[in-house]
Design an enzyme around this catalytic site. Sequence first.
Site, PDB file in Angstrom:
ATOM      1  N   GLU A 277      -1.999   0.603   0.900  1.00 24.48           N
ATOM      2  CA  GLU A 277      -1.860  -0.797   0.482  1.00 24.48           C
ATOM      3  C   GLU A 277      -0.956  -1.460   1.491  1.00 24.48           C
ATOM      4  O   GLU A 277       0.232  -1.135   1.594  1.00 24.48           O
ATOM      5  CB  GLU A 277      -1.293  -0.888  -0.933  1.00 24.48           C
ATOM      6  CG  GLU A 277      -1.545  -2.251  -1.554  1.00 24.48           C
ATOM      7  CD  GLU A 277      -0.285  -2.976  -1.938  1.00 24.48           C
ATOM      8  OE1 GLU A 277       0.341  -3.575  -1.034  1.00 24.48           O
ATOM      9  OE2 GLU A 277       0.070  -2.946  -3.124  1.00 24.48           O
ATOM     10  N   CYS A 311       3.872  -7.984  -1.772  1.00 25.19           N
ATOM     11  CA  CYS A 311       2.657  -7.881  -0.972  1.00 25.19           C
ATOM     12  C   CYS A 311       1.566  -8.831  -1.459  1.00 25.19           C
ATOM     13  O   CYS A 311       0.737  -9.281  -0.675  1.00 25.19           O
ATOM     14  CB  CYS A 311       2.145  -6.433  -0.980  1.00 25.19           C
ATOM     15  SG  CYS A 311       1.942  -5.745  -2.634  1.00 25.19           S
TER      16      CYS A 311
END
Length: 540
Positions: A277, A311
């Site tokens: 990720e 994020c």
Amino acid sequence: MSAQNPNPSGGPTVEGPHDPEHDPTASYALEPDDTGRLTRRIVATSGSTVEVRSPLNGAPLAHIPQSSDADVAEAFARARRAQAAWARTSFEERSAMALRLHDLVLDRQDEIIDLIVWESGKARKHAFDEPLHIALTARYYARTLHEHLDTQRKLGVVPGLTRVEVNRVPKGVVGIISPWNYPFTMALCDGLPALMAGNAVVAKPDSQTMLSALLAAELLEQAGFPRDLWQVVAGPGSRVGTSIIGRADYVCFTGSTATGKIVAKGCADRLIGCSLELGGKNPLLVLRDADLEKAAEGVVRASFSNAGQLCVSMERLFVADQVYDRFVERFVARTEAMTLGATLDWGNDMGSLISQDQLDTVTAHVDDAVAKGARVLTGGRARPDLGPFFYEPTILEGVTPEMTCFGHETFGPVISLYRFHDEADAIARANAGEYGLNASIYSQDGRRARAIAREIRCGTVNVNEAFGATFASIDAPMGGMRESGMGRRQGSEGILRYTESQSVATQRVVRFAPMLGMSDETYAKVMTANLRLMKKLGRA
């Protein structure tokens, strides 16, 4: 906590000056006994330590023992021994432990949140998201373990005579390399399903936030998970991370795209799997029919939660011409009403950046944009009066492609505003660049917004919400497209990535070869006839 003081520049309200004589964190203490108890969980015999200080006020938090390559090897040896026994533990026992973890995290959330705030500098309400997410994750996998991992029956080639089952076998020892921005949840949310699938874990949390990750390991043991099942090592990624990649059976990494590519290459060399990720330059669309008050409130959370160090937070905001001016007025007003502060108490809307490096990046991106013609609608300044790494929530207008912040991830409290007239153009601009992690759409027409979502190249898309709807819905996968990563956390994909599928077929009566003196040619004709018959009968 001091009284609120209006910022004379017209920006966000502030809580408490950064003054050693009036330190808003002074009534809180992180006891040496507590940090020592946690750091003893690190597999480290090198004798070397690294001091960690709080971004809130620079106070020393702990000396973190550093792991050598031999320590990493020892951690894997312990984990492999523990995993051999753990793989035979029943699903019911694993689920019971996860549910105990759920309760422990909720019961001890104040302690967890205090530690997160000390280490990361984030506002308390954003730190609360971390135990919340782990409780959701623990409960989900406890309740759905059989659904994901039970042996499944599949269609056999000869109905009634071929029995086919698919087992889910644990990979072995999983390496988890987790980041600093959500130190408690990222330490556990990926590793917990690895444990539930029958694996052991060797974890390397980021060096800036080791204590939160070590508290997570302590809670696992208190919930009943065997201690050796979760090993923690510490040190720079260039040394310790590489050592993990060289030994693990699978690697889960959360961090920058540049480092993720290095991890992927290392895993490819060993022919092991990985999930990554990575970065994002996430877009948010405010359509012409959006509820502007709800959109303005949502965009503040989308942009400035954890000071933008998330994020899935938004850095590009596309607003329809028809509502642009009215929306911007509301968005700026809500941003300027935010409360900033370096305290452990509830009430702050935004806390600190994590480090000087993050502050330097944010400052450089804003200064570059302004120097090249962008306009600061609010914010745009560091706030050393609050703490060493504070930066005001910042809204930029007039950002163009030659500016660094146009396409590069800032990972701070900075968002760029763009007008659009045609929705097709807005979708194309949202898809521009190499990232594809998260997006958000605000519209009162849910069906139309969901149709637009299918055209956006992001792994998650939220409608009338910033990021919480997808991130907190544990049954749904979460991850990135393109250079935002590969693989998914959460849902079935989040646990099955830690398993190997094993097909077991049992054949009865007939064999897949000529029988009773049948020639090869006759056998081929019989099989051909059977294939045609199966099609007529509607068989797969």
